[in-house]
Design an enzyme around this catalytic site. Structure first.
Site, PDB file in Angstrom:
ATOM      1  CG  ASP A 183      -2.078   0.953   1.099  1.00  0.00           C
ATOM      2  OD1 ASP A 183      -1.869   2.094   0.632  1.00  0.00           O
ATOM      3  OD2 ASP A 183      -3.206   0.570   1.450  1.00  0.00           O
ATOM      4  CB  SER A 226      -6.393   2.087   0.057  1.00  0.00           C
ATOM      5  OG  SER A 226      -5.079   2.568   0.181  1.00  0.00           O
ATOM      6  CG  ASP A 250      -7.353  -0.117   6.453  1.00  0.00           C
ATOM      7  OD1 ASP A 250      -8.197   0.794   6.421  1.00  0.00           O
ATOM      8  OD2 ASP A 250      -6.130   0.090   6.347  1.00  0.00           O
ATOM      9  CD  GLU A 254      -2.920  -3.444   2.643  1.00  0.00           C
ATOM     10  OE1 GLU A 254      -3.573  -3.907   3.601  1.00  0.00           O
ATOM     11  OE2 GLU A 254      -3.081  -2.299   2.188  1.00  0.00           O
ATOM     12  CG  ASP A 284      -1.085   4.524   2.729  1.00  0.00           C
ATOM     13  OD1 ASP A 284      -0.971   5.309   1.773  1.00  0.00           O
ATOM     14  OD2 ASP A 284      -2.009   4.594   3.561  1.00  0.00           O
ATOM     15  CG  HIS A 329      -0.851   8.863   4.657  1.00  0.00           C
ATOM     16  ND1 HIS A 329      -1.475   9.745   3.811  1.00  0.00           N
ATOM     17  CD2 HIS A 329      -1.330   7.637   4.335  1.00  0.00           C
ATOM     18  CE1 HIS A 329      -2.307   9.073   3.015  1.00  0.00           C
ATOM     19  NE2 HIS A 329      -2.225   7.791   3.305  1.00  0.00           N
ATOM     20  CG  ASP A 388      -3.055   0.881  -2.693  1.00  0.00           C
ATOM     21  OD1 ASP A 388      -1.849   1.217  -2.620  1.00  0.00           O
ATOM     22  OD2 ASP A 388      -3.822   0.889  -1.706  1.00  0.00           O
ATOM     23  CG  HIS A 389      -2.371   4.799  -3.517  1.00  0.00           C
ATOM     24  ND1 HIS A 389      -1.530   5.227  -2.518  1.00  0.00           N
ATOM     25  CD2 HIS A 389      -3.408   4.180  -2.889  1.00  0.00           C
ATOM     26  CE1 HIS A 389      -2.043   4.907  -1.351  1.00  0.00           C
ATOM     27  NE2 HIS A 389      -3.180   4.258  -1.546  1.00  0.00           N
TER      28      HIS A 389
HETATM   29 MG    MG Z   1      -4.241  -0.722   2.576  1.00  0.00          MG
HETATM   30 ZN    ZN Z   2      -3.057   6.179   2.265  1.00  0.00          ZN
END
Ligand code: MG
Ligand code: ZN
Length: 385
Positions: free
Chosen positions: A68, A109, A160, A273, A278, A282, A320-321
């Site tokens: 992620d 996500s 999540d 995952e 991620d 952030h 995912d990004h």
């Molecule tokens: Mg995730």
């Molecule tokens: Zn995020």
């Protein structure tokens, strides 16, 4: 001529400044002061090389690993921090995935994972529904319907967005109680992550763990408990923590899942995952990113080890990004040092990499939409939709 002389002189002058610095050892105190923007590894792990010959032309099993928020820079930060190598080095088929959602250039996500899981673009925050909010079947649901075993292993709440995208069909990712209920109804064989409260501390007063137990699930609270389960259905809701505290939970619980899922002669689909790369993005925190990235790469190593021995397993790694708009403005491959800058505290719209290993890996090259995974998985596993 004059310009040439000027350039020549400026090169000499810059070398005078650069040369003495290059010879110096990196100063650990300076790095500590720079905090979240600089990271130096204390040790490197060994990366194995796996054979590229497989038993079959089509895979019987698929292991999909999603980092992620893992863009190329997060991977390269990890690679640098591990002295120039990752388990990801083993992948010979590499491509890119375009991550835009149905309604936004920059995805979340919910929509990003829905596209991967179902082959349909969704609006941001949606889970397992298309852009018209209609439920769409996920690869896990189709695999189950075709008699395969299925599993999900994560390092965050199992409710999540990313894991939910494969199991639930709700318009909003924060509908945790509905998502927990979807796990109960899904008949999935293995799910391990965190977020026990969404199963036990609910507005509707139900205890979903009791209900899961009566459906035949073995419920575990710790990594060791999951490791003692050798067959049957299993749910693990462990204490969610950062990698420093949870240790090698992701790699160990992935092993647990593989050992159970491989017992089905019809095959399996497992989604794993690396949920918290991620979070590091952030937080604009390079240490957080690198530690989670390397934890994820070691788990990729577990998947590759299984696949190389099994010979009928396709391993696909993607994201995912990207998160944080991370860039690397300096580093030292030998010392495992990276220096980072960030452009945002959110996600970005750049393409993310795709890596594939095993029978069928050649389908995953080129630049594709994130919706392209679903059809390829269906085709590779010869599933009926
Ligand atoms: Mg995730
Ligand atoms: Zn995020």
């Amino acid at each position: 001529m004059k310009i040439a002389v000027k350039i020549y002189l400026s090169v000499i002058v810059s070398l005078l400044f650069v040369l003495p610095i290059r010879g110096q050892e990196p100063n650990k105190e300076t790095i500590a002061e720079e905090g979240k923007y600089s990271y130096q590894s204390q040790s490197f792990y060994e990366v194995k090389t796996f054979p590229q010959k497989f038993k079959s032309k089509n895979p019987k099993n698929i292991i999909l690993l999603i980092g992620d928020g893992m863009g190329v820079t997060q991977i390269f930060a990890g690679l640098t921090a591990n002295g120039g190598h990752l388990f990801l080095d083993n992948f010979k088929h590499v491509g890119f995935s375009k991550t835009q959602s149905a309604n936004k250039y920059v995805t979340d996500s919910g929509a990003g994972g829905t596209a991967i899981a179902t082959g349909k673009k969704a609006n941001n925050s949606a889970v397992g529904v298309d852009s018209e909010s209609q439920p769409v079947p996920s690869i896990i649901e189709v695999a189950k319907k075709n008699g395969l075993s299925t599993g999900i292993v994560v390092t965050t709440d199992i409710t999540d967005a990313t894991p939910a995208d494969f199991i639930a069909h709700v318009p909003l990712r924060d509908m945790s109680e509905e998502i927990a209920d979807a796990f109960l109804k899904s008949d999935i064989d293995v799910f391990i992550g965190a977020g026990k409260k969404h199963f036990t501390d609910r507005k509707d007063g139900r205890n979903l763990l009791t209900e899961l137990t009566s459906k035949g699930y073995q419920v575990c609270d710790t990594i060791t408990e999951t490791e003692n389960i050798k067959e049957g259905k299993i749910v693990g809701l462990l204490t969610e923590q950062r990698v420093g505290i949870r240790g090698d939970q992701l790699a160990r619980t992935t092993d647990v899942a593989l050992n159970i899922l491989k017992q089905n002669p019809k095959g399996f689909f497992l989604m794993v995952e690396g949920s918290k790369i991620d979070d590091g993005g952030h937080d604009n925190n390079i240490q957080y990113i690198v530690e989670e990235m390397l934890d994820f790469d070691k788990t990729v190593g577990k998947a590759l080890e299984f696949a190389s021995q099994n010979g009928e397993t396709l391993v696909v790694v993607t994201a995912d990004h990207e998160t944080g708009g991370l860039t690397l403005v300096g580093g030292d491959m030998k010392a495992g040092i990276v220096k980072a800058k960030f452009s945002t505290g959110g996600h970005t719209g750049v393409m993310v990499p795709v890596f594939a290993y095993g029978p069928g890996a050649e389908l995953f090259t080129g630049i594709n939409e994130n919706t392209s995974f679903f059809d390829k998985f269906i085709k590779e596993l010869k599933l009926n939709e």
